[in-house]
Design a protein around this motif. Structure first.
Motif, mmCIF file in Angstrom:
data_model
loop_
_atom_site.group_PDB
_atom_site.id
_atom_site.type_symbol
_atom_site.label_atom_id
_atom_site.label_comp_id
_atom_site.label_asym_id
_atom_site.label_seq_id
_atom_site.Cartn_x
_atom_site.Cartn_y
_atom_site.Cartn_z
ATOM 1 N N HIS A 227 -12.394 -12.065 -32.809
ATOM 2 C CA HIS A 227 -11.428 -11.906 -33.898
ATOM 3 C C HIS A 227 -10.001 -11.591 -33.452
ATOM 4 C CE1 HIS A 227 -14.589 -12.084 -36.894
ATOM 5 N NE2 HIS A 227 -15.281 -11.230 -36.170
ATOM 6 N N GLN B 40 -4.655 -17.851 -36.456
ATOM 7 C CA GLN B 40 -4.403 -17.178 -37.728
ATOM 8 C C GLN B 40 -2.914 -17.161 -38.066
ATOM 9 O OE1 GLN B 40 -6.350 -13.361 -38.053
ATOM 10 N NE2 GLN B 40 -8.192 -14.143 -37.081
ATOM 11 N N TYR B 41 -2.074 -16.951 -37.090
ATOM 12 C CA TYR B 41 -0.630 -16.925 -37.317
ATOM 13 C C TYR B 41 -0.148 -18.306 -37.758
ATOM 14 C CZ TYR B 41 4.270 -15.702 -36.546
ATOM 15 O OH TYR B 41 5.600 -15.457 -36.716
ATOM 16 N N GLU C 230 -7.308 -16.695 -31.030
ATOM 17 C CA GLU C 230 -7.636 -16.475 -32.439
ATOM 18 C C GLU C 230 -6.415 -15.994 -33.218
ATOM 19 O OE1 GLU C 230 -9.563 -16.488 -35.991
ATOM 20 O OE2 GLU C 230 -10.209 -17.406 -34.121
ATOM 21 N N CYS C 231 -5.639 -15.098 -32.638
ATOM 22 C CA CYS C 231 -4.424 -14.616 -33.310
ATOM 23 C C CYS C 231 -3.432 -15.749 -33.519
ATOM 24 C CB CYS C 231 -3.785 -13.477 -32.509
ATOM 25 S SG CYS C 231 -4.743 -11.957 -32.576
#
Length: 152
Positions: free
Chosen positions: A124, A133-134, A129-130
């Motif tokens: 996560h 998501q961004y 992953e960041c």
């Protein structure tokens, strides 16, 4: 560990004395530069903050396979999920119970929780992953008119 967290700090010495804690069981590190070595040498991370935003220290500890006991501040609960213990902020008795619970885990339960913490962070909160998501957030924002533009 942290700035001013040394025996030379009279406030810390007073807190230790008032709590009746044995000095031989306490190691105050001050500021730490080698965080990798720090995480390798701890069994659990305890975050007793009263306020936080996104506590990176939790992600770092979990990435090293260290379970976390944290006060419920900022995004701590969302980061930890079911892989640690989250207690109400400002309740030292609850924090103490959380620490005791973690210290009383069987070796197998500790190993399982450690692995789950590392897996959760990697699933996560990895850089990849960041970034995903961004990027998704930016794409949603660019297709909406939430920024006060009327389009005329």
């Amino acid at each position: 560990a942290g700035a001013g967290v040394t025996m030379e700090n009279p406030d810390i010495r007073n807190m230790i004395a008032q709590a009746g804690l044995p000095l031989e069981n306490i190691e105050l590190l001050g500021e730490v530069d080698d965080m990798d070595a720090f995480y390798k040498n701890i069994d659990i991370l305890v975050l007793s903050s009263r306020t936080e935003g996104f506590p990176n220290v939790i992600v770092e500890a979990m990435n090293h396979g260290k379970p976390v006991v944290s006060s419920d501040v900022g995004d701590a609960a969302a980061i930890i999920g079911e892989t640690g213990t989250v207690v109400p902020a400002g309740e030292p008795e609850a924090l103490a119970r959380g620490i005791a619970g973690m210290l009383n885990l069987s070796p197998a339960a500790y190993t399982s929780l450690s692995a789950a913490a590392a897996d959760r962070v990697r699933a996560h909160f990895s850089l990849q992953e960041c970034a995903i998501q961004y990027r998704a957030f930016l794409e949603r924002r660019s297709t909406s008119h939430c920024c006060g533009t009327s389009g005329s």
